[in-house]
Design an enzyme around this catalytic site. Structure first.
Site, short mmCIF file in Angstrom:
data_model
loop_
_atom_site.label_atom_id
_atom_site.label_comp_id
_atom_site.label_asym_id
_atom_site.label_seq_id
_atom_site.Cartn_x
_atom_site.Cartn_y
_atom_site.Cartn_z
N GLY A 67 0.78 -1.24 0.00
CA GLY A 67 0.00 0.00 0.00
C GLY A 67 0.81 1.29 0.00
O GLY A 67 0.32 2.33 0.43
N SER A 68 2.03 1.24 -0.54
CA SER A 68 2.83 2.47 -0.50
C SER A 68 2.30 3.53 -1.46
O SER A 68 2.39 4.73 -1.18
CB SER A 68 4.32 2.18 -0.76
N ASN A 69 1.75 3.12 -2.60
CA ASN A 69 1.15 4.12 -3.50
C ASN A 69 -0.12 4.71 -2.89
O ASN A 69 -0.36 5.91 -3.00
CB ASN A 69 0.85 3.48 -4.87
N ILE A 97 -7.49 -8.76 -12.01
CA ILE A 97 -7.92 -8.11 -13.25
C ILE A 97 -9.41 -7.85 -13.15
O ILE A 97 -10.18 -8.74 -12.78
CB ILE A 97 -7.58 -9.01 -14.45
N LEU A 98 -9.81 -6.63 -13.45
CA LEU A 98 -11.23 -6.28 -13.30
C LEU A 98 -12.03 -6.78 -14.50
O LEU A 98 -11.56 -6.78 -15.64
CB LEU A 98 -11.38 -4.76 -13.18
N ASN A 152 -4.93 3.19 -12.66
CA ASN A 152 -3.97 2.20 -12.16
C ASN A 152 -2.55 2.73 -12.32
O ASN A 152 -2.30 3.61 -13.15
CB ASN A 152 -4.11 0.90 -12.97
N HIS A 194 1.43 1.28 -13.03
CA HIS A 194 2.15 0.09 -13.47
C HIS A 194 3.65 0.40 -13.51
O HIS A 194 4.04 1.46 -14.01
CB HIS A 194 1.66 -0.35 -14.85
N ASP A 234 -3.38 -3.64 -18.35
CA ASP A 234 -2.44 -2.51 -18.41
C ASP A 234 -2.44 -1.84 -19.78
O ASP A 234 -1.38 -1.45 -20.30
CB ASP A 234 -1.01 -2.99 -18.05
N GLU A 258 6.89 6.30 -8.80
CA GLU A 258 5.45 6.00 -8.71
C GLU A 258 4.80 6.92 -7.67
O GLU A 258 3.71 7.45 -7.88
CB GLU A 258 5.21 4.54 -8.32
C1 GRF Z 1 3.68 -1.09 -7.47
O1 GRF Z 1 4.92 -1.41 -8.02
C2 GRF Z 1 2.68 -0.78 -8.56
O2 GRF Z 1 3.26 -0.18 -9.68
C3 GRF Z 1 2.16 -2.15 -8.93
O3 GRF Z 1 2.11 -2.85 -7.71
C4 GRF Z 1 3.03 -2.29 -6.78
C5 GRF Z 1 2.23 -1.89 -5.58
O4 GRF Z 1 3.03 -1.43 -4.54
N1 GRF Z 1 0.90 -2.05 -9.60
P1 GRF Z 1 2.35 -0.74 -3.29
O5 GRF Z 1 1.37 -1.75 -2.71
O6 GRF Z 1 1.67 0.50 -3.75
O7 GRF Z 1 3.48 -0.45 -2.35
#
Ligand code: GRF
Length: 206
Positions: free
Chosen positions: A12-14, A97-98, A112, A114, A150, A179
């Site tokens: 969940g870092s993003n 995949i949705l 999303n 990627h 994607d 990201e």
């Molecule tokens: C990220 O590398 C993102 O690009 C991919 O999955 C990973 C998720 O990382 N879709 P996080 O859970 O957001 O840390």
């Protein structure tokens, strides 16, 4: 206010980068309403709940696929007022995949991230594929979700140089830092109504 749902499966870092940008006021006009995970032990659930006080829901797989599963997500979205015509869904490491039904319902309202410069290296293990292929530049892409994998219209991309002796881990780490920059930026642009999409082409207002 745009009601935001974040879908995660792990770290969940993003998600955290987006929530931080909202909390600090960098992104305005967005209310995070729910974080949904398909895995009950996703670390991101604790971050959402403990650090940000956002309601979390687990919709576990129990072997079901496609719309049968996705309709359960849609029920949660409806319960939290994330509507197809006004809400926003950010996939942040969501490992499913949705279905076309889900995507069709929330068309151009699902985003999303990627970890490659799409259309290169879609699907799993994008950073490993980039290393193995020997590319000199990889990066990350924020895109709308369509029916493919994607393959939706591209909103933002950031290049990351591949250096000698890079491993999957070192490249992944450097891409991840980028990201965390471009995903909140894309959400901000969306929230400000600065994104228009015609066919595959995304224009961003200055
Ligand atoms: C990220 O590398 C993102 O690009 C991919 O999955 C990973 C998720 O990382 N879709 P996080 O859970 O957001 O840390």
């Amino acid at each position: 206010m745009i009601r935001l749902a974040l879908l995660i499966s792990g770290r969940g870092s993003n998600m955290e980068a987006i929530l931080t940008a909202i909390r600090s006021g960098v992104i305005k006009n967005v209310k995070p309403t729910v974080v949904i995970s398909d895995k009950k032990d996703a670390i991101g659930l604790e971050i959402a709940s403990n650090k940000f006080g956002i309601p979390v829901k687990v919709v576990s797989q129990k072997g079901i696929k496609g719309w049968l599963y996705d309709s359960q997500i849609v029920t949660v979205l409806q319960n939290f007022g994330v509507d197809p015509d006004s809400g926003l869904i950010c996939l942040a490491g969501f490992m499913r995949i949705l279905s076309p039904e889900f995507v069709g319902r929330y068309r151009m309202r699902i985003i999303n991230i990627h970890p490659s410069l799409l259309p290169a290296f879609p699907g799993l293990h994008a950073q490993k594929k980039a290393i193995e292929y020997g590319v000199k530049v990889s990066g990350c892409t924020v895109h709308f979700v369509n029916d493919g994998v994607d393959s939706g219209p591209i909103i933002l991309q950031q290049a990351v140089r591949v250096v000698n002796n890079d491993t999957e881990e070192t490249l992944s780490d450097r891409i991840l830092q980028q990201e965390h920059q471009i995903y909140p930026r894309a959400v901000k642009l969306f929230a400000e109504g600065k994104i228009t999409v015609v066919d595959r082409h995304v224009s961003i207002m200055k």
